[in-house]
Design a protein around this motif. Structure first.
Motif, mmCIF file in Angstrom:
data_model
loop_
_atom_site.group_PDB
_atom_site.id
_atom_site.type_symbol
_atom_site.label_atom_id
_atom_site.label_comp_id
_atom_site.label_asym_id
_atom_site.label_seq_id
_atom_site.Cartn_x
_atom_site.Cartn_y
_atom_site.Cartn_z
ATOM 1 N N LEU A 31 0.798 -1.142 -0.086
ATOM 2 C CA LEU A 31 -0.102 0.122 -0.036
ATOM 3 C C LEU A 31 0.727 1.337 0.110
ATOM 4 N N VAL A 32 2.038 1.123 -0.076
ATOM 5 C CA VAL A 32 3.142 2.286 -0.125
ATOM 6 C C VAL A 32 3.474 2.834 -1.619
ATOM 7 N N ALA A 74 -1.734 5.425 6.491
ATOM 8 C CA ALA A 74 -0.896 6.150 5.971
ATOM 9 C C ALA A 74 -1.215 6.721 4.586
ATOM 10 N N LYS A 75 -1.800 5.929 3.956
ATOM 11 C CA LYS A 75 -2.238 6.129 2.610
ATOM 12 C C LYS A 75 -3.468 6.837 2.535
ATOM 13 N N VAL A 76 -4.292 6.781 3.333
ATOM 14 C CA VAL A 76 -5.560 7.561 3.382
ATOM 15 C C VAL A 76 -5.039 8.937 3.723
ATOM 16 N N ILE A 218 -7.415 10.809 10.919
ATOM 17 C CA ILE A 218 -6.786 9.416 11.267
ATOM 18 C C ILE A 218 -7.807 8.432 11.750
ATOM 19 N N VAL A 219 -8.961 9.081 12.462
ATOM 20 C CA VAL A 219 -9.858 8.237 12.869
ATOM 21 C C VAL A 219 -10.470 7.646 11.759
ATOM 22 N N PHE A 220 -10.900 8.369 10.690
ATOM 23 C CA PHE A 220 -11.738 7.718 9.676
ATOM 24 C C PHE A 220 -10.752 6.776 8.874
ATOM 25 N N GLY A 221 -9.343 7.026 8.691
ATOM 26 C CA GLY A 221 -8.397 6.088 8.161
ATOM 27 C C GLY A 221 -8.254 4.935 9.033
#
Length: 373
Positions: A31-32, A74-76, A218-221
């Motif tokens: 996913l990076v 991290a992607k989100v 970050i919560v959504f991610g």
């Protein structure tokens, strides 16, 4: 990996060889973005791979899932021009293994609260004290992503999301209990982690938020990637159970008719019912994962859609495995049977957030509004 899965289940050991194979294949960085050395896959593509991996070794898939959650978060964030977790992306390419230290006994607030104390340090870091449960990848992680509550200002407590390095174990500020002796998913080695003032450096503090429901990325991610990838693992288990049931029905012979059970109308109906239930989930996974990557706007329904996806996946998977056991007959009751292991592994899906009660409450609130006080 399928051959090794039975050994790790029987011996209650971590699948180190599986991890080595996945690391060599670059799986930790799927996913990076490619410009950072990863594979640059979409969340939907990662979901397909996790489904496939779970058909071979469910515990391995679930274990690596927790690392992929952080790279997915991290992607989100990066997709939304937030570079806070670039060190997670770069670390994954370099061989770092990120564990998920969110679960706490009795904490049904999950992301919206924590019983772990986060004490601010002079250099901008935080010292975490508390106990995390179900810390997957316990024997091998190098960075523990976790949250805690900073109560240093009692009028305005803050949720702190940060990463603690494994070196804190050597310093005596982390204790990992050897307590993972479970019904299923034994290879994940999701042991209890005690934090005794474990330090997250200032440059590893990812987010500081108000406690309670929060739309922060970050919560959504965390919630979105976790739900999609968890649902992917259990959908993969369902697919394997379906495949085993089909193969078994083609070779088991009825003494009554002299034909294989694949010709028995009741067995045919049962397998068709399994396939009908399973077939809906891969498409749902792809659709919702694509929406996350595309930053689609589902507004207040986002969390209901994600909780619903996970709930449908794990309940479907359990029902499919139950039917596969019935198709296979009494032989599946022996521990040597793969279906016996799948039967135990699939039960873990009910305990991951969102559990059935939380999922229904989330969906009810999305459609009906909150319960009146």
């Amino acid at each position: 990996m399928r051959e090794r899965a039975a050994i790790h289940d029987r011996e209650n050991t971590f699948p180190a060889e599986d991890l080595a194979d996945l690391t060599a294949a670059g799986y930790l960085a799927i996913l990076v973005p490619s410009e950072l050395g990863g594979s640059g896959l979409s969340l939907a593509e990662a979901s397909v791979l996790q489904q496939r991996l779970a058909t071979a070794a469910p515990a391995t898939a679930l274990a690596i899932n927790m690392h992929l959650v952080w790279t997915g978060v991290a992607k989100v964030l990066a997709d939304r021009d937030i570079d806070t977790l670039r060190f997670v992306q770069e670390g994954s390419v370099a061989g770092e293994i990120f564990a998920f230290g969110i679960s706490e006994a009795g904490n049904d607030l999950v992301l919206f609260g924590s019983d772990t104390d986060a004490a601010p340090q002079p250099d901008g870091g935080y010292a975490f004290t508390g106990t995390k449960i179900f810390t997957t990848l316990s024997p091998v992680w190098t960075q523990l992503g976790l949250h805690g509550l900073d109560t240093s200002n009692p009028d305005a407590p803050k949720m702190v999301y940060a990463f603690v390095p494994r070196s804190e174990e050597a310093a005596g500020r982390i204790t990992i209990r050897d307590d993972w002796d479970t019904l299923g998913m034994r290879g994940t080695q999701s042991r209890t982690t005690e934090l005794h003032g474990a330090i997250a450096p200032g440059d590893r503090v990812a987010r500081i938020l108000d406690p309670g429901p929060n739309p922060d990325p970050i919560v959504f991610g965390i919630f979105s990637v976790f739900e999609v990838l968890i649902a992917s693992v259990y959908t993969g288990i369902a697919r394997r159970a379906l495949d085993v049931a089909v193969a078994t029905a083609k070779v088991r012979t009825s003494k009554k008719t002299g034909k294989t059970y694949s010709q028995d109308p009741d067995i045919r109906w049962r397998i068709a019912d399994m396939a009908l239930a399973y077939d809906a989930l891969p498409a749902q996974l792809q659709s919702l994962a694509d929406d996350i990557d595309a930053q689609a706007d589902h507004g207040a329904l986002w969390f209901a859609k994600l909780a619903g996806l996970k709930h449908r996946a794990v309940t479907m998977a359990k029902a499919v495995v139950d039917d596969a056991v019935l198709v296979a007959g009494g032989s599946s009751y022996f521990t040597r049977s793969e279906l016996s292991r799948l039967y135990r592994d699939v039960l873990a899906g009910l305990f991951h957030p969102s559990d059935p009660e939380s999922a229904h409450a989330t969906v009810a609130s999305a459609w009906l509004g909150p319960v009146e006080s």
